[in-house]
Write a protein that holds these residues in place. Structure first.
Motif, PDB file in Angstrom:
ATOM      1  N   THR A   1      32.505 -18.669  23.707  1.00  0.00           N
ATOM      2  CA  THR A   1      33.495 -18.927  22.792  1.00  0.00           C
ATOM      3  C   THR A   1      33.895 -17.718  22.318  1.00  0.00           C
ATOM      4  O   THR A   1      35.088 -17.672  21.357  1.00  0.00           O
ATOM      5  CB  THR A   1      33.026 -19.840  21.787  1.00  0.00           C
ATOM      6  OG1 THR A   1      31.753 -19.155  21.193  1.00  0.00           O
ATOM      7  CG2 THR A   1      32.706 -21.141  22.223  1.00  0.00           C
TER       8      THR A   1
ATOM      9  N   TYR B   1      37.257 -23.101  17.017  1.00  0.00           N
ATOM     10  CA  TYR B   1      37.123 -24.363  17.483  1.00  0.00           C
ATOM     11  C   TYR B   1      38.417 -25.084  18.031  1.00  0.00           C
ATOM     12  O   TYR B   1      38.331 -26.277  18.381  1.00  0.00           O
ATOM     13  CB  TYR B   1      36.733 -25.135  16.206  1.00  0.00           C
ATOM     14  CG  TYR B   1      35.023 -24.911  15.920  1.00  0.00           C
ATOM     15  CD1 TYR B   1      34.265 -25.346  16.812  1.00  0.00           C
ATOM     16  CD2 TYR B   1      34.810 -24.570  14.506  1.00  0.00           C
ATOM     17  CE1 TYR B   1      32.728 -25.322  16.447  1.00  0.00           C
ATOM     18  CE2 TYR B   1      33.679 -24.625  14.268  1.00  0.00           C
ATOM     19  CZ  TYR B   1      32.440 -24.691  15.321  1.00  0.00           C
ATOM     20  OH  TYR B   1      31.068 -24.586  14.952  1.00  0.00           O
TER      21      TYR B   1
ATOM     22  N   GLY C   1      40.635 -26.668  19.825  1.00  0.00           N
ATOM     23  CA  GLY C   1      40.686 -27.379  21.171  1.00  0.00           C
ATOM     24  C   GLY C   1      39.268 -27.131  21.874  1.00  0.00           C
ATOM     25  O   GLY C   1      39.091 -27.616  22.915  1.00  0.00           O
ATOM     26  N   LEU C   2      38.260 -26.507  21.214  1.00  0.00           N
ATOM     27  CA  LEU C   2      36.794 -26.434  21.826  1.00  0.00           C
ATOM     28  C   LEU C   2      36.354 -27.976  21.723  1.00  0.00           C
ATOM     29  O   LEU C   2      36.134 -28.780  21.067  1.00  0.00           O
ATOM     30  CB  LEU C   2      36.043 -25.737  20.705  1.00  0.00           C
ATOM     31  CG  LEU C   2      34.632 -25.580  21.265  1.00  0.00           C
ATOM     32  CD1 LEU C   2      34.433 -24.744  22.468  1.00  0.00           C
ATOM     33  CD2 LEU C   2      33.674 -24.769  20.171  1.00  0.00           C
ATOM     34  N   GLN C   3      35.877 -28.040  23.196  1.00  0.00           N
ATOM     35  CA  GLN C   3      35.075 -29.156  23.683  1.00  0.00           C
ATOM     36  C   GLN C   3      33.742 -28.923  24.059  1.00  0.00           C
ATOM     37  O   GLN C   3      33.628 -28.524  25.092  1.00  0.00           O
ATOM     38  CB  GLN C   3      35.829 -30.051  24.842  1.00  0.00           C
ATOM     39  CG  GLN C   3      37.253 -30.407  24.426  1.00  0.00           C
ATOM     40  CD  GLN C   3      37.275 -31.692  23.356  1.00  0.00           C
ATOM     41  OE1 GLN C   3      36.209 -32.432  23.626  1.00  0.00           O
ATOM     42  NE2 GLN C   3      38.216 -31.834  22.414  1.00  0.00           N
ATOM     43  N   PRO C   4      32.596 -28.814  23.099  1.00  0.00           N
ATOM     44  CA  PRO C   4      31.372 -28.399  23.490  1.00  0.00           C
ATOM     45  C   PRO C   4      30.730 -28.933  24.778  1.00  0.00           C
ATOM     46  O   PRO C   4      30.298 -28.440  25.719  1.00  0.00           O
ATOM     47  CB  PRO C   4      30.532 -28.363  22.212  1.00  0.00           C
ATOM     48  CG  PRO C   4      31.397 -28.676  21.265  1.00  0.00           C
ATOM     49  CD  PRO C   4      32.687 -29.147  21.754  1.00  0.00           C
ATOM     50  N   ASP C   5      31.001 -30.334  24.919  1.00  0.00           N
ATOM     51  CA  ASP C   5      30.464 -30.993  25.897  1.00  0.00           C
ATOM     52  C   ASP C   5      30.932 -30.493  27.166  1.00  0.00           C
ATOM     53  O   ASP C   5      30.568 -30.461  28.240  1.00  0.00           O
ATOM     54  CB  ASP C   5      30.659 -32.471  25.734  1.00  0.00           C
ATOM     55  CG  ASP C   5      29.841 -33.169  24.512  1.00  0.00           C
ATOM     56  OD1 ASP C   5      28.749 -32.340  24.388  1.00  0.00           O
ATOM     57  OD2 ASP C   5      30.165 -34.213  23.928  1.00  0.00           O
ATOM     58  N   ALA C   6      32.279 -30.393  27.150  1.00  0.00           N
ATOM     59  CA  ALA C   6      33.031 -29.922  28.416  1.00  0.00           C
ATOM     60  C   ALA C   6      32.385 -28.511  29.163  1.00  0.00           C
ATOM     61  O   ALA C   6      32.361 -28.337  29.864  1.00  0.00           O
ATOM     62  CB  ALA C   6      34.397 -29.826  28.106  1.00  0.00           C
TER      63      ALA C   6
ATOM     64  N   GLU D   1      29.026 -28.971  30.374  1.00  0.00           N
ATOM     65  CA  GLU D   1      29.392 -29.452  31.582  1.00  0.00           C
ATOM     66  C   GLU D   1      29.507 -28.723  32.541  1.00  0.00           C
ATOM     67  O   GLU D   1      29.137 -28.389  33.876  1.00  0.00           O
ATOM     68  CB  GLU D   1      30.144 -30.703  31.486  1.00  0.00           C
ATOM     69  CG  GLU D   1      30.359 -31.714  32.872  1.00  0.00           C
ATOM     70  CD  GLU D   1      31.435 -32.764  32.602  1.00  0.00           C
ATOM     71  OE1 GLU D   1      32.271 -33.000  33.567  1.00  0.00           O
ATOM     72  OE2 GLU D   1      31.123 -33.443  31.854  1.00  0.00           O
TER      73      GLU D   1
ATOM     74  N   GLU E   1      28.893 -24.218  18.294  1.00  0.00           N
ATOM     75  CA  GLU E   1      29.045 -25.570  18.440  1.00  0.00           C
ATOM     76  C   GLU E   1      29.124 -26.064  16.734  1.00  0.00           C
ATOM     77  O   GLU E   1      28.457 -25.516  15.878  1.00  0.00           O
ATOM     78  CB  GLU E   1      27.917 -26.311  18.753  1.00  0.00           C
ATOM     79  CG  GLU E   1      27.792 -26.362  20.548  1.00  0.00           C
ATOM     80  CD  GLU E   1      26.540 -27.171  20.759  1.00  0.00           C
ATOM     81  OE1 GLU E   1      26.672 -28.437  21.168  1.00  0.00           O
ATOM     82  OE2 GLU E   1      25.413 -26.880  20.518  1.00  0.00           O
TER      83      GLU E   1
END
Length: 119
Positions: free
Chosen positions: A48, A59, A61-66, A69, A88
């Motif tokens: 990040t 943050y 557009g941040l997708q922590p799960d993506a 993954e 996060e």
């Protein structure tokens, strides 16, 4: 005792440039794998970027799960362990976490989360 080869990566991480940072991460992981590394360690907030004044700014557009993954997929593809950092958003008190993901060849091994209290 077996030998453990560790690649410690020192890289510039652009704040908010998550996709670009992940591409650079993947390049370093590939090179470390080619050199026979078993474990690749990235700096704090490597995906990040590091922001002192307004950590919530990354943050967008941040997708922590993506992100988690993607790091897991890199570890599986190269059959090694990766440690990489990200911010996060915490549901508790709205404070972000400085997190470090640990992923291995079989997927996510864990996430270390440190809550920022000075926000």
């Amino acid at each position: 005792m077996e030998t453990l080869k560790i690649a410690a990566i020192c890289m510039h991480c652009e704040a908010g440039e998550i996709q670009r940072n992940l591409e650079r991460t993947e390049s370093f992981v590939s090179r470390a794998s080619a050199w026979g590394a078993d474990l690749v360690c990235f700096p704090e907030l490597s995906t990040t970027g590091y922001v002192l004044d307004d950590p919530l700014a990354v943050y967008s557009g941040l997708q922590p799960d993506a992100v988690i993954e993607k790091i897991g997929a890199m570890a599986g593809k190269q059959a090694l362990v990766i440690m990489a950092g990200l911010i996060e958003k915490s549901e508790e008190k709205g404070r972000p976490y400085i997190s470090h993901v640990v992923a291995g060849p079989d997927g996510l091994l864990g996430v270390y989360r440190l809550s920022l209290i000075h926000i």
